[in-house]
Design an enzyme around this catalytic site. Structure first.
Site, PDB file in Angstrom:
ATOM      1  N   GLY A 144      35.240  74.773 124.304  1.00  0.00           N
ATOM      2  CA  GLY A 144      35.543  75.927 125.141  1.00  0.00           C
ATOM      3  C   GLY A 144      34.366  76.381 125.999  1.00  0.00           C
ATOM      4  O   GLY A 144      34.487  77.293 126.810  1.00  0.00           O
TER       5      GLY A 144
ATOM      6  N   GLY B 139      32.967  74.758 128.387  1.00  0.00           N
ATOM      7  CA  GLY B 139      33.146  74.356 129.787  1.00  0.00           C
ATOM      8  C   GLY B 139      32.693  72.941 130.095  1.00  0.00           C
ATOM      9  O   GLY B 139      32.517  72.582 131.264  1.00  0.00           O
TER      10      GLY B 139
ATOM     11  N   THR C 192      35.297  71.017 132.241  1.00  0.00           N
ATOM     12  CA  THR C 192      35.362  71.599 133.592  1.00  0.00           C
ATOM     13  C   THR C 192      34.179  71.115 134.432  1.00  0.00           C
ATOM     14  O   THR C 192      34.352  70.671 135.570  1.00  0.00           O
ATOM     15  CB  THR C 192      35.340  73.155 133.491  1.00  0.00           C
ATOM     16  OG1 THR C 192      36.392  73.560 132.614  1.00  0.00           O
ATOM     17  CG2 THR C 192      35.499  73.807 134.839  1.00  0.00           C
TER      18      THR C 192
ATOM     19  N   ARG D 264      47.104  66.912 124.582  1.00  0.00           N
ATOM     20  CA  ARG D 264      47.577  68.180 125.151  1.00  0.00           C
ATOM     21  C   ARG D 264      48.412  67.858 126.389  1.00  0.00           C
ATOM     22  O   ARG D 264      48.227  66.791 126.982  1.00  0.00           O
ATOM     23  CB  ARG D 264      46.371  69.039 125.587  1.00  0.00           C
ATOM     24  CG  ARG D 264      45.500  69.453 124.442  1.00  0.00           C
ATOM     25  CD  ARG D 264      44.255  70.194 124.966  1.00  0.00           C
ATOM     26  NE  ARG D 264      43.352  70.473 123.874  1.00  0.00           N
ATOM     27  CZ  ARG D 264      42.028  70.466 123.980  1.00  0.00           C
ATOM     28  NH1 ARG D 264      41.438  70.204 125.140  1.00  0.00           N
ATOM     29  NH2 ARG D 264      41.285  70.739 122.939  1.00  0.00           N
TER      30      ARG D 264
ATOM     31  N   ARG E 166      42.588  79.273 127.620  1.00  0.00           N
ATOM     32  CA  ARG E 166      42.993  77.893 127.914  1.00  0.00           C
ATOM     33  C   ARG E 166      44.391  77.598 127.378  1.00  0.00           C
ATOM     34  O   ARG E 166      45.063  76.692 127.848  1.00  0.00           O
ATOM     35  CB  ARG E 166      41.956  76.932 127.309  1.00  0.00           C
ATOM     36  CG  ARG E 166      42.007  75.544 127.884  1.00  0.00           C
ATOM     37  CD  ARG E 166      40.850  74.695 127.401  1.00  0.00           C
ATOM     38  NE  ARG E 166      40.946  74.390 125.970  1.00  0.00           N
ATOM     39  CZ  ARG E 166      40.023  73.725 125.282  1.00  0.00           C
ATOM     40  NH1 ARG E 166      38.928  73.297 125.893  1.00  0.00           N
ATOM     41  NH2 ARG E 166      40.184  73.504 123.998  1.00  0.00           N
TER      42      ARG E 166
ATOM     43  N   ARG F 143      37.369  76.263 115.629  1.00  0.00           N
ATOM     44  CA  ARG F 143      36.452  75.981 116.729  1.00  0.00           C
ATOM     45  C   ARG F 143      35.366  77.050 116.841  1.00  0.00           C
ATOM     46  O   ARG F 143      34.215  76.737 117.132  1.00  0.00           O
ATOM     47  CB  ARG F 143      37.238  75.840 118.039  1.00  0.00           C
ATOM     48  CG  ARG F 143      37.864  74.474 118.169  1.00  0.00           C
ATOM     49  CD  ARG F 143      39.062  74.415 119.084  1.00  0.00           C
ATOM     50  NE  ARG F 143      39.844  73.234 118.764  1.00  0.00           N
ATOM     51  CZ  ARG F 143      39.692  72.043 119.339  1.00  0.00           C
ATOM     52  NH1 ARG F 143      38.839  71.915 120.310  1.00  0.00           N
ATOM     53  NH2 ARG F 143      40.396  71.008 118.945  1.00  0.00           N
TER      54      ARG F 143
HETATM   55  N1  LIG Z   1      31.248  63.046 117.610  1.00  0.00           N
HETATM   56  C1  LIG Z   1      32.172  62.998 118.577  1.00  0.00           C
HETATM   57  N2  LIG Z   1      32.685  64.125 119.070  1.00  0.00           N
HETATM   58  C2  LIG Z   1      33.604  64.029 120.060  1.00  0.00           C
HETATM   59  C3  LIG Z   1      34.043  62.787 120.581  1.00  0.00           C
HETATM   60  N3  LIG Z   1      34.959  63.029 121.541  1.00  0.00           N
HETATM   61  C4  LIG Z   1      35.077  64.363 121.629  1.00  0.00           C
HETATM   62  N4  LIG Z   1      34.263  64.983 120.749  1.00  0.00           N
HETATM   63  C5  LIG Z   1      34.054  66.415 120.517  1.00  0.00           C
HETATM   64  O1  LIG Z   1      35.125  66.928 119.771  1.00  0.00           O
HETATM   65  C6  LIG Z   1      35.253  68.309 120.051  1.00  0.00           C
HETATM   66  C7  LIG Z   1      36.716  68.645 120.268  1.00  0.00           C
HETATM   67  O2  LIG Z   1      37.192  67.997 121.422  1.00  0.00           O
HETATM   68  P1  LIG Z   1      38.640  68.341 121.984  1.00  0.00           P
HETATM   69  O3  LIG Z   1      39.639  68.274 120.877  1.00  0.00           O
HETATM   70  O4  LIG Z   1      38.896  67.484 123.182  1.00  0.00           O
HETATM   71  O5  LIG Z   1      38.566  69.877 122.366  1.00  0.00           O
HETATM   72  P2  LIG Z   1      37.765  70.659 123.519  1.00  0.00           P
HETATM   73  O6  LIG Z   1      36.340  70.242 123.459  1.00  0.00           O
HETATM   74  O7  LIG Z   1      37.978  72.069 123.147  1.00  0.00           O
HETATM   75  O8  LIG Z   1      38.427  70.296 124.826  1.00  0.00           O
HETATM   76  C8  LIG Z   1      34.356  68.591 121.253  1.00  0.00           C
HETATM   77  O9  LIG Z   1      33.179  69.207 120.762  1.00  0.00           O
HETATM   78  C9  LIG Z   1      34.039  67.230 121.804  1.00  0.00           C
HETATM   79  O10 LIG Z   1      32.771  67.189 122.405  1.00  0.00           O
HETATM   80  C10 LIG Z   1      33.465  61.609 120.021  1.00  0.00           C
HETATM   81  O11 LIG Z   1      33.769  60.476 120.406  1.00  0.00           O
HETATM   82  N5  LIG Z   1      32.547  61.771 119.038  1.00  0.00           N
HETATM   83  N1  LIG Z   2      32.090  79.463 134.054  1.00  0.00           N
HETATM   84  C1  LIG Z   2      33.344  79.689 133.644  1.00  0.00           C
HETATM   85  N2  LIG Z   2      33.889  80.910 133.820  1.00  0.00           N
HETATM   86  C2  LIG Z   2      35.152  81.178 133.385  1.00  0.00           C
HETATM   87  N3  LIG Z   2      35.964  80.289 132.797  1.00  0.00           N
HETATM   88  C3  LIG Z   2      35.474  79.051 132.599  1.00  0.00           C
HETATM   89  C4  LIG Z   2      34.153  78.688 132.997  1.00  0.00           C
HETATM   90  N4  LIG Z   2      33.941  77.402 132.681  1.00  0.00           N
HETATM   91  C5  LIG Z   2      35.082  76.967 132.083  1.00  0.00           C
HETATM   92  N5  LIG Z   2      36.003  77.945 132.035  1.00  0.00           N
HETATM   93  C6  LIG Z   2      37.358  77.902 131.437  1.00  0.00           C
HETATM   94  O1  LIG Z   2      37.169  77.942 130.020  1.00  0.00           O
HETATM   95  C7  LIG Z   2      38.085  77.099 129.348  1.00  0.00           C
HETATM   96  C8  LIG Z   2      37.327  76.092 128.488  1.00  0.00           C
HETATM   97  O2  LIG Z   2      36.680  75.155 129.344  1.00  0.00           O
HETATM   98  P1  LIG Z   2      36.687  73.590 129.026  1.00  0.00           P
HETATM   99  O3  LIG Z   2      36.094  72.903 130.211  1.00  0.00           O
HETATM  100  O4  LIG Z   2      38.041  73.157 128.603  1.00  0.00           O
HETATM  101  O5  LIG Z   2      35.677  73.541 127.780  1.00  0.00           O
HETATM  102  P2  LIG Z   2      35.244  72.353 126.807  1.00  0.00           P
HETATM  103  O6  LIG Z   2      35.537  71.055 127.511  1.00  0.00           O
HETATM  104  O7  LIG Z   2      33.779  72.564 126.589  1.00  0.00           O
HETATM  105  O8  LIG Z   2      36.035  72.539 125.567  1.00  0.00           O
HETATM  106  C9  LIG Z   2      38.969  76.464 130.422  1.00  0.00           C
HETATM  107  O9  LIG Z   2      40.183  77.187 130.523  1.00  0.00           O
HETATM  108  C10 LIG Z   2      38.124  76.598 131.695  1.00  0.00           C
HETATM  109  O10 LIG Z   2      38.922  76.696 132.840  1.00  0.00           O
END
Ligand SMILES: Nc1nc2c(ncn2[C@@H]2O[C@H](COP(=O)(O)OP(=O)(O)O)[C@@H](O)[C@H]2O)c(=O)[nH]1
Ligand SMILES: Nc1ncnc2c1ncn2[C@@H]1O[C@H](COP(=O)(O)OP(=O)(O)O)[C@@H](O)[C@H]1O
Length: 207
Positions: A22, A24, A27, A52, A145, A156
């Site tokens: 979360g 970013g 993004t 998703r 999100r 998380r």
């Molecule tokens: N160790 C490890 N972490 C991963 C990998 N791919 C994704 N992650 C991590 O798993 C966590 C959850 O990812 P995800 O379910 O896509 O959720 P999001 O990061 O909230 O979009 C994040 O902290 C990612 O960086 C991987 O191949 N190895």
């Molecule tokens: N600088 C920011 N200000 C406000 N909202 C943001 C910013 N950066 C990301 N977001 C929003 O926050 C949420 C989490 O970002 P995301 O890129 O999915 O995080 P991550 O990949 O680290 O889990 C998304 O809905 C995204 O659009």
């Protein structure tokens, strides 16, 4: 002794992106890869979590069953793997090799366990941490999100506390970016990567 499973891999220095779910990362990565065509390549991880809406198999992740993933881990197909929020995630050797074979900067989006494990290999990436301005803002973003159940948000957030502490440890990350204002965070990211981007562009121009 260092784990030399990645020794055969060549190409520009990879980048590790880590930080709380979360914060970013996706993004910022989408912006970066959108602006710099043919410079970066994403290491497509395997995961046991469900896709998703909008996510595509083979692009965002390789979505697999726990049995399939565990068999791959046991077979030595992964550089690193970790359990995060009730699911397995991992970087396969093939995922990194596919990017490096194209001479692109390989981007790994991994959690803090992944960072610790990659440090035991000879991949030698640049380590970048993307952090939220606060836990409160992180919670707002995660909820905003609308991808996570209440249970998943809570898991998380628990992991995020540890991750935010980890990012303060000296010598773990080369760069820590606080993603408060998106454009400012993106500017800091580009600045941190300037040299690596320049190197890849120069190599491409001369080949
Ligand atoms: N160790 C490890 N972490 C991963 C990998 N791919 C994704 N992650 C991590 O798993 C966590 C959850 O990812 P995800 O379910 O896509 O959720 P999001 O990061 O909230 O979009 C994040 O902290 C990612 O960086 C991987 O191949 N190895
Ligand atoms: N600088 C920011 N200000 C406000 N909202 C943001 C910013 N950066 C990301 N977001 C929003 O926050 C949420 C989490 O970002 P995301 O890129 O999915 O995080 P991550 O990949 O680290 O889990 C998304 O809905 C995204 O659009």
């Amino acid at each position: 002794m260092r784990n030399s499973i990645t020794k055969a891999m060549a190409g520009p220095r990879p980048l590790v992106f880590s930080g709380p779910s979360g914060a970013g990362k996706s993004t910022l990565l989408k912006k970066l890869m959108g602006e710099y065509d043919s410079v970066f390549g994403f290491s497509v991880s395997h995961t046991t979590r469900k896709p998703r809406p909008g996510e595509q198999n083979g692009i965002d992740y390789h979505y697999v069953s726990r049995e399939e993933m565990q068999a791959g881990i046991d077979n030595g197909d992964f550089i690193e793997s970790a359990e995060f929020s009730g699911n397995l995630y991992g970087t396969s050797k093939a995922a990194v090799q596919a990017v490096q074979a194209q001479n692109l900067i390989c981007i790994l989006d991994i959690d803090m366990q992944g960072v610790k494990n990659i440090k035991k290999t000879d991949l030698n990436p640049l380590y970048i941490s993307i952090q939220p301005p606060s836990l409160e803002v992180l919670e707002e973003r995660l909820r905003g999100r609308k991808t996570e159940s209440e249970e998943s948000v809570q898991k998380r957030l628990r992991a995020a506390k540890a991750d935010m502490e980890f990012s303060k440890e000296p010598k773990v990350f080369d760069v820590v970016i606080i993603n408060n204002n998106l454009e400012e965070a993106y500017g800091s990211l580009k600045q941190a990567l300037q040299e690596e981007i320049h190197k890849v562009k120069k190599t491409k121009a001369s080949s």
